[in-house]
Design a protein around this motif. Structure first.
Motif, PDB file in Angstrom:
ATOM      1  N   THR A 253      15.572 -38.681  12.604  1.00  0.00           N
ATOM      2  CA  THR A 253      14.723 -39.071  11.462  1.00  0.00           C
ATOM      3  C   THR A 253      14.603 -40.583  11.288  1.00  0.00           C
ATOM      4  O   THR A 253      13.712 -41.047  10.578  1.00  0.00           O
ATOM      5  CB  THR A 253      15.306 -38.482  10.166  1.00  0.00           C
ATOM      6  N   GLY A 254      15.483 -41.358  11.897  1.00  0.00           N
ATOM      7  CA  GLY A 254      15.463 -42.802  11.678  1.00  0.00           C
ATOM      8  C   GLY A 254      16.064 -43.206  10.355  1.00  0.00           C
ATOM      9  O   GLY A 254      16.078 -44.393  10.005  1.00  0.00           O
ATOM     10  N   ALA A 255      16.545 -42.274   9.571  1.00  0.00           N
ATOM     11  CA  ALA A 255      17.177 -42.593   8.286  1.00  0.00           C
ATOM     12  C   ALA A 255      18.610 -43.066   8.525  1.00  0.00           C
ATOM     13  O   ALA A 255      19.178 -42.891   9.606  1.00  0.00           O
ATOM     14  CB  ALA A 255      17.170 -41.377   7.375  1.00  0.00           C
ATOM     15  N   ARG A 256      19.184 -43.641   7.485  1.00  0.00           N
ATOM     16  CA  ARG A 256      20.553 -44.133   7.551  1.00  0.00           C
ATOM     17  C   ARG A 256      21.419 -43.308   6.610  1.00  0.00           C
ATOM     18  O   ARG A 256      21.098 -43.180   5.420  1.00  0.00           O
ATOM     19  CB  ARG A 256      20.615 -45.601   7.174  1.00  0.00           C
ATOM     20  N   ILE A 257      22.521 -42.768   7.137  1.00  0.00           N
ATOM     21  CA  ILE A 257      23.424 -41.940   6.334  1.00  0.00           C
ATOM     22  C   ILE A 257      24.758 -42.660   6.240  1.00  0.00           C
ATOM     23  O   ILE A 257      25.371 -42.992   7.259  1.00  0.00           O
ATOM     24  CB  ILE A 257      23.612 -40.546   6.966  1.00  0.00           C
ATOM     25  N   SER A 272      19.323 -43.437   3.170  1.00  0.00           N
ATOM     26  CA  SER A 272      18.220 -44.364   2.948  1.00  0.00           C
ATOM     27  C   SER A 272      17.353 -44.406   4.191  1.00  0.00           C
ATOM     28  O   SER A 272      17.809 -44.141   5.304  1.00  0.00           O
ATOM     29  CB  SER A 272      18.752 -45.760   2.620  1.00  0.00           C
ATOM     30  N   GLY A 273      16.063 -44.760   4.002  1.00  0.00           N
ATOM     31  CA  GLY A 273      15.116 -44.843   5.106  1.00  0.00           C
ATOM     32  C   GLY A 273      13.751 -44.410   4.651  1.00  0.00           C
ATOM     33  O   GLY A 273      13.431 -44.433   3.446  1.00  0.00           O
ATOM     34  N   GLU A 274      12.924 -44.021   5.603  1.00  0.00           N
ATOM     35  CA  GLU A 274      11.599 -43.541   5.238  1.00  0.00           C
ATOM     36  C   GLU A 274      11.710 -42.213   4.500  1.00  0.00           C
ATOM     37  O   GLU A 274      12.620 -41.414   4.738  1.00  0.00           O
ATOM     38  CB  GLU A 274      10.743 -43.399   6.486  1.00  0.00           C
ATOM     39  N   LYS A 275      10.723 -42.001   3.612  1.00  0.00           N
ATOM     40  CA  LYS A 275      10.818 -40.872   2.682  1.00  0.00           C
ATOM     41  C   LYS A 275      10.957 -39.537   3.412  1.00  0.00           C
ATOM     42  O   LYS A 275      11.791 -38.695   3.048  1.00  0.00           O
ATOM     43  CB  LYS A 275       9.591 -40.859   1.786  1.00  0.00           C
ATOM     44  N   GLU A 276      10.165 -39.337   4.453  1.00  0.00           N
ATOM     45  CA  GLU A 276      10.199 -38.057   5.151  1.00  0.00           C
ATOM     46  C   GLU A 276      11.559 -37.828   5.809  1.00  0.00           C
ATOM     47  O   GLU A 276      12.144 -36.743   5.698  1.00  0.00           O
ATOM     48  CB  GLU A 276       9.086 -38.029   6.206  1.00  0.00           C
ATOM     49  N   GLY A 277      12.077 -38.871   6.486  1.00  0.00           N
ATOM     50  CA  GLY A 277      13.376 -38.734   7.130  1.00  0.00           C
ATOM     51  C   GLY A 277      14.484 -38.523   6.122  1.00  0.00           C
ATOM     52  O   GLY A 277      15.409 -37.724   6.345  1.00  0.00           O
ATOM     53  N   VAL A 278      14.441 -39.244   5.011  1.00  0.00           N
ATOM     54  CA  VAL A 278      15.463 -39.080   3.961  1.00  0.00           C
ATOM     55  C   VAL A 278      15.437 -37.662   3.421  1.00  0.00           C
ATOM     56  O   VAL A 278      16.478 -37.030   3.178  1.00  0.00           O
ATOM     57  CB  VAL A 278      15.237 -40.116   2.847  1.00  0.00           C
ATOM     58  N   HIS A 279      14.230 -37.122   3.236  1.00  0.00           N
ATOM     59  CA  HIS A 279      14.104 -35.761   2.704  1.00  0.00           C
ATOM     60  C   HIS A 279      14.738 -34.746   3.641  1.00  0.00           C
ATOM     61  O   HIS A 279      15.461 -33.829   3.209  1.00  0.00           O
ATOM     62  CB  HIS A 279      12.615 -35.449   2.490  1.00  0.00           C
ATOM     63  N   ILE A 280      14.527 -34.900   4.954  1.00  0.00           N
ATOM     64  CA  ILE A 280      15.108 -33.973   5.931  1.00  0.00           C
ATOM     65  C   ILE A 280      16.633 -34.054   5.912  1.00  0.00           C
ATOM     66  O   ILE A 280      17.336 -33.033   5.898  1.00  0.00           O
ATOM     67  CB  ILE A 280      14.551 -34.274   7.337  1.00  0.00           C
TER      68      ILE A 280
END
Length: 1291
Positions: A253-257, A272-280
């Motif tokens: 997703t490219g998000a940061r956990i 945190s990250g882009e909304k779609e990736g954060v949602h997943i």
């Protein structure tokens, strides 16, 4: 060139000269004489053959092309006419005085180090070219745009949470953005409730900045941030084994956990990250959490604390393995916890296998102890761990730990390997015990450093000889045990040597001897010769002298007792002899008799020295001292002193008398720094008066000098002694230091009354005296007795302790007891420690008790009542000053208010600053339109039309309060305008604002000068009224001074033109400008001669005051008139005498010109007639100089002829032949063949040599160059390859 050609003889040369061996020598080719640097040749491709004969292959520059990128860059941009800030620039070139634009660009070039060029198009647009380093060009472009182009303003709405992304780390991103767009970007502060970003710059810059800002904001708008509340115990399931879950989700997703590490006790997970990736990611985390929360159970087991680390494994690998295999999380308590409980969390059916794995991991490692003495550990380890490394290499999973201070070794690892390692260790220990021994010696720590020796020399020697290990405790250990370890034989030998050293040191002693430091150098001797003899004599004794900087007389002796005692006696005797032989005394001899003491050729002084065996030092002639120093044995010194005084008595009527004056009066007669006795000696004709040495109890004073002067000095001394006897009666009395203030009185009134009444002098002890109770009374006996009686009576009154009560209003009690009773302590200190008791807090009483001596109590009572009266008379008044002026009135760090409170003894209370409005008030006033984005100021309560925020409270006496109020009102700043001509503004400001800043500092005002573009004459001065008035006066004086300077400048710029023949200009200028500089300095003018390319070569311009210019003109015309009267005579002088006539650096000919006042010019070597010399000057001087030069020529030519004749006999024949051959021009020098310069010049009409642009390039194999002679004779061959001129151009 082929080898046959290389060795073939060169072609014959037709010449009349006879060929020599050198002529027949082989002539190398250019390539042989100057071989090229070898460079790698590119590999041929497609079967082509490499060309090794091409010039490109023979030169290092043709083989490879190096691409060098310039570090400079150039930017060109245009400023349209409508956006130009300054429109005065016309066709003037940049670099000349072209107005404001040029000045601005010059400043920018100086700041950034770039080059700026400007030009103007027909449409009046301005083109700017900036060249320099990339970063400097960007900065310069920003400055140019800001200062030469009109600035616009625009705002863009950006959400407040995005502002930090515009700023970047430490504001770097914002700075780069401003530099890139050449604009100014203002972001509201955090406390400001605004999301508007202001952009200032050119229209293009604003558009670019708006675009970049919007991109950043849009990018951040796509991002999301979620904080999930997940209990800590479920974090391990979310991470997965080795964090596989979070890593996978972040990659997908490219998000940061962000999951807190195990030691951080937080129940949250941040995504945190882009909304779609954060949602997943949030859905995945919540899914795992809900599932584990529903299905997981726990089980707890007890495992020994020492085995927890085996359950965890290296970096938690065992826990990840259990989680991966069973899906069960194992929770181990922290290492610093005492708990031994391990908790397993997971599904019911998987807890059993996980528990089995936990026990397996815990029991996979065992620990066993092997007994071994502590002193044996380092032998078991071996040198650099070699011995124990053998065991660890055989059993890599075994860990062996040595604990300092414990007689055991811990072995840790798998059970089977631990047992084998234990057996190996025990074998090593048994072997070492069978062949190793140790012994401990109890030695006084003071001997440890001597046992070790310098840089460990003694211990290292014993170790090397015996092969043992010696461990001496450090000084900080405070231990006396020295341990010896090694083979039994080595230990025994080392012990014996150490005990011998200790016994020897115990027999030693250390003894100090006092020897005057001035004798140390003598005792040491030249280059240490004498002390070396002493040390050789007592070779067992160490003699230590103190450092020169310590100024110590103590010399330390150390060694065997008997030797130290003998050395001590020897040095003591030597010191006594030196002390006896260095007795020093001084004798005063009148300065005029010193030469007689010395005698002719030093005969007298030498005779005295030889007879008395003394050293006699006389002051130098330039020294005014009359003291002669004599050094030697005491009786010899006295004899020498008598002999010198006898010489003086024989030369003059010298008399010596002695008088008795009590020694206690000596200091008072001598006076401070000897002033009184020195004045008596000078008054009595320079007699010499000698008092006994300081500290002596002798009363004898000796006077020596001429008879009359001695008698005169004796009378004065007797009178002074009698006077001191009469007034020198002294009495001391004792009084407590606390009473001294009362005895002295305020301002010294009490003690002054006693002195005036009795005539005695009373001296109180100073703060530096040790005895603080003794008071000394000096004077005549009856005066001293009377003063003593009065002082004792006063002291008796002070000793009487009394108690007194006074009434003080309770409202004033706080003033006295505040600040830890500071006022009461001050009263007690001033009044002899009187005790003042106020009622306790909460007791309604006005009774104050004072206890102490009568006078002290009375003084303290009056002081308290005085303070109370001041407090009763205090009032509080208000001073209304608008709050915006409060900071100015207070001054920097409140220094102005502090001066007012100190001067008028008042208290000044400024109102508190208004607090910030709350959120509700802000919302209530949100509908009110704001001006310039400023928030509305909070309103303050108003009473009687006056805001409390403007009211200053002044407390103190009414008169003082009124004066303080007037002083505060006088500090309220006012603003006044005054006329200052615009032309004078830059002079008022000064260099970088130095002058105007100095004026503001001197008068404590603010001076506002309008911008240059306004061209206004109004200058504003702001500050207190008095300061503004003084500043206006100073500004008027400055304007008058500038007007006078302008008038003077106009008068000083008067120009006068003068036409003078150019041939006379060098004479008017003089050698190195000496003549013209003299005229300039004498008349304070500037004289300008025409430039070389000027049309009017005869025009001289004089600038200065009119009268001075006219005077300078007269001086120049006088020089011209003198030059007109001069003649020029030619004289022929042999060139061989020219150097001698000229002399070294022209000194000889310059002397001739100065003697005859003429100018002489010698011809240049390339002149048609090199013997023709020109003489210029007055007719008589020229003719005389000509005759002088001809005479010199005749004289010098005789020397030249003689030298040439001698050279013919002395010159060797071979050199003569070579010289003739060289002069005939037949020498060939160094020659090469096939040089580039011997080839035929290229044919410029040939299209092959000079192809047109775009024409196909013709290339062919290069041909070998022909011989130079043949090449010159034959026509130019057709070009076989392209010839390039100038640097290569990359196409």
């Amino acid at each position: 060139m082929s080898s046959e050609m290389a060795h073939s003889p060169p072609p014959a040369v037709v010449a009349e000269d006879v060929h020599t061996v050198d002529d027949e020598a082989y002539t190398p080719t250019y390539a042989e004489a100057f071989p090229p640097l070898r460079t790698p040749v590119a590999e041929p491709t497609n079967g082509e053959r490499a060309d090794t004969t091409s010039p490109q292959n023979n030169t290092p520059w043709g083989a490879s092309k190096m691409s060098v990128r310039s570090s400079n860059t150039t930017q060109v941009f245009c400023v349209p006419l409508e956006e130009r800030r300054y429109k005065e620039m016309t066709e003037q070139q940049f670099g000349k005085k072209g107005g404001q634009q040029v000045s601005i660009c010059s400043d920018i070039m100086a700041k950034t180090g770039v080059a700026i060029e400007m030009s103007m198009a027909k449409d009046q647009s301005l083109t700017v070219v900036i060249t320099g380093k990339v970063e400097n060009v960007m900065k310069a472009r920003k400055f140019v745009v800001q200062q030469l182009q009109t600035q616009a303003h625009d705002q863009v709405k950006i959400p407040k949470e995005h502002h930090r992304y515009l700023l970047g780390p430490k504001g770097k991103k914002l700075a780069d953005l401003e530099l890139k767009t050449a604009s100014k970007i203002s972001i509201p502060r955090l406390e400001e409730n605004s999301d508007m970003v202001t952009i200032t710059g050119t229209r293009d810059g604003i558009e670019r900045a708006r675009h970049e800002i919007q991109l950043i904001s849009d990018e951040q708008a796509k991002l999301a941030f979620e904080r999930l509340s997940i209990p800590k115990e479920y974090h391990v399931f979310i991470n997965g084994p080795e964090n596989i879950n979070t890593k996978t989700w972040m990659e997908q997703t490219g998000a940061r956990i962000s999951v807190p590490p195990p030691f951080v006790m937080k129940n949250e997970v941040v995504v945190s990250g882009e909304k779609e990736g954060v949602h997943i990611c949030v859905n995945n985390i919540n899914k795992i959490y809900e599932e584990k929360r529903r299905t997981c159970q726990t089980v707890s087991v007890e495992v020994r604390k020492s085995q927890h680390k085996y359950v965890i494994g290296p970096r938690g690998s065992n826990l990840d393995e259990i989680l991966s295999n069973t899906g069960v999380a194992v929770e181990v308590p922290p290492l610093d916890s005492t708990s031994e409980t391990i908790t397993l969390r997971g599904e019911q059916e998987k807890l059993g296998p996980a528990l089995t794995m936990v026990y397996s991991k815990a029991n996979s490692v065992v620990i066993k102890d092997v007994k071994a003495p502590t002193w044996l550990h380092r032998f078991i380890i071996g040198k650099k761990g070699a011995t124990v490394r053998k065991i660890t290499q055989d059993f890599p999973k075994v860990h062996i730990e040595f604990t300092e201070g414990e007689d055991k070794i811990s072995v840790e690892g798998p059970p089977s390997e631990v047992e084998q390692a234990r057996v190996a260790l025990e074998a090593i220990i048994n072997d070492l015990l069978s062949r190793m021994a140790f012994v401990e010696l109890n030695v006084d720590p003071k001997y440890h450093r001597h046992i070790i020796g310098k840089a460990g020399a003694n211990v290292v020697r014993i170790k090397n000889e015996t092969g043992v290990s010696i461990r001496v405790p450090a000084d900080t250990d405070q231990s006396s045990i020295i341990r010896i370890e090694g083979s039994p034989e080595g230990v025994a030998r080392a012990k014996q040597e150490l005990m011998e050293m200790v016994n020897k040191m115990e027999n030693e002693k250390s003894r100090d001897i006092i020897i005057d430091q001035r004798f140390h150098r003598t005792l040491i001797g030249a280059q240490g010769g004498r002390i070396r003899e002493i040390r050789d004599r007592f070779n067992q004794v160490v003699i230590t002298f103190p450092d020169q900087g310590r100024k110590s007389d103590v010399v330390t002796l150390r060694g065997p007792r008997n030797d130290v005692d003998k050395c001590h006696r020897y040095l003591q005797q030597a010191s006594a002899e030196m002390l006896e032989n260095n007795y020093c005394s001084e004798v005063h001899i009148f300065k005029q008799f010193h030469k007689n003491i010395i005698g002719k050729g030093g005969a007298n002084i030498r005779k005295i020295r030889d007879e008395t065996d003394t050293r006699i030092d006389l002051p130098s002639e330039s020294n005014t001292s009359d003291v002669i120093a004599i050094t030697g044995k005491k009786e010899n010194v006295e004899n020498a002193k008598r002999m010198i005084e006898d010489i003086q008595k024989e030369l003059a009527n010298i008399k010596e008398v002695s008088i008795d004056i009590p020694h206690k009066f000596h200091n008072s007669i001598i006076g401070a720094k000897g002033r009184l006795i020195r004045s008596i000696m000078e008054e009595c004709g320079g007699v010499i008066i000698r008092f006994p040495p300081e500290g002596s109890t002798s009363d004898k004073v000796i006077i020596r000098g001429p008879t009359d002067d001695v008698e005169k000095a004796r009378k004065q001394l007797v009178e002074l002694a009698n006077e001191r006897k009469e007034s020198g009666h002294t009495v001391e009395i004792q009084a407590k230091p606390a009473y001294h203030k009362f005895l002295i009185g305020r301002g010294g009134t009490n003690i002054r009354e006693v002195r005036d009444r009795t005539g005695a002098r009373i001296i109180f002890p100073t703060s530096g005296d040790q005895d603080q109770e003794t008071i000394t009374i000096l004077g005549k006996q009856e005066s001293v007795d009377q003063a003593k009686a009065e002082l004792e009576a006063r002291i008796k009154d002070l000793d009487n302790v009394v108690e007194m009560e006074i009434n003080v209003d309770p409202k004033h009690h706080r003033y006295f007891v505040a600040r830890r009773g500071g006022v009461l302590r001050q009263i007690a200190d001033e009044y002899g420690g009187v005790t003042v008791s106020f009622p306790r807090s909460g007791v309604a009483s006005d009774r104050v008790v004072l206890k102490g001596s009568k006078d002290c109590v009375e003084g303290a009572r009056n002081r308290i009542l005085e303070i109370v009266a001041d407090l009763d008379s205090q009032v509080s008044i208000e001073c209304v000053i608008p709050q915006k002026f409060h900071r100015t009135v207070m001054g920097s760090k409140g220094y102005r208010v502090q001066e007012i409170t100190r001067e008028f003894e008042v208290g000044v209370k400024f109102p508190d600053r208004p607090s910030e409005p709350d959120a509700a008030a802000v919302e209530a006033e949100a509908e009110t339109p704001l001006v310039n984005g400023d928030a509305a100021a909070p309103t303050a309560p108003v009473e009687n039309g006056t805001s409390k925020l403007d009211t200053i409270i002044i407390t103190g006496k009414e008169a003082n309060c009124n004066q303080a109020r007037d002083a505060l009102l006088a500090l309220v700043p006012i603003t006044e305008e005054m006329m200052v001509p615009f032309d004078f503004h830059r002079f008022v400001i000064g260099q970088r604002g130095k002058d105007v800043r100095k004026m503001m500092d001197d008068y404590d005002v603010n001076i506002s000068i309008p911008p240059a573009e306004d061209q206004s004459n109004m200058v504003k001065i702001t500050g207190p009224a008095a300061n503004v008035e003084r500043a206006k006066v100073a500004m008027d004086e400055r304007v008058k001074q500038l007007e006078n300077e302008r008038e003077d400048r106009e008068l000083r710029n008067f120009k006068l033109e003068l036409h003078v023949e150019p041939a006379y200009h060098p004479k008017i200028i003089g050698r190195r400008g000496a003549v013209i500089s003299k005229i300039r300095d004498a008349h304070e003018v500037n004289i300008q001669f025409p430039e070389k390319n000027s049309e009017s070569q005869d025009l001289i311009t004089i600038t200065g005051y009119e009268s001075n210019a006219e005077a300078a003109k007269i001086d120049i015309l006088k020089i011209v008139q003198d030059l007109d009267d001069m003649i020029t005579e030619e004289v022929t002088l042999d060139t061989r005498v020219h150097p001698r006539l000229i002399g070294q650096r022209g000194r000889a000919i310059r002397k001739v010109m100065d003697d005859y006042k003429v100018d002489i010019k010698f011809p240049r070597p390339e002149s048609d007639n090199p013997e023709l010399v020109m003489i210029t000057g007055s007719e008589d001087n020229v003719l005389d100089c000509k005759d002088h030069l001809l005479n010199l020529e005749e004289e010098y030519m005789q020397d030249v002829s003689e030298n040439e004749m001698m050279q013919q006999y002395l010159r060797p024949a071979s050199r003569e032949d070579n010289g003739q051959r060289n002069r005939s021009g037949h020498g060939h020098g160094f020659m090469v063949r096939n040089a580039p310069w011997s080839a035929a010049a290229p044919d410029t009409s040939s299209t092959a040599d000079f192809p047109g642009l775009g024409a196909p390039r013709r290339t062919a194999a290069p041909v070998e160059a022909a011989e130079p002679a043949a090449a010159a004779a034959a026509p130019a061959p057709a070009a076989k390859y392209a010839v390039s001129w100038g640097p290569k151009v990359k196409r």
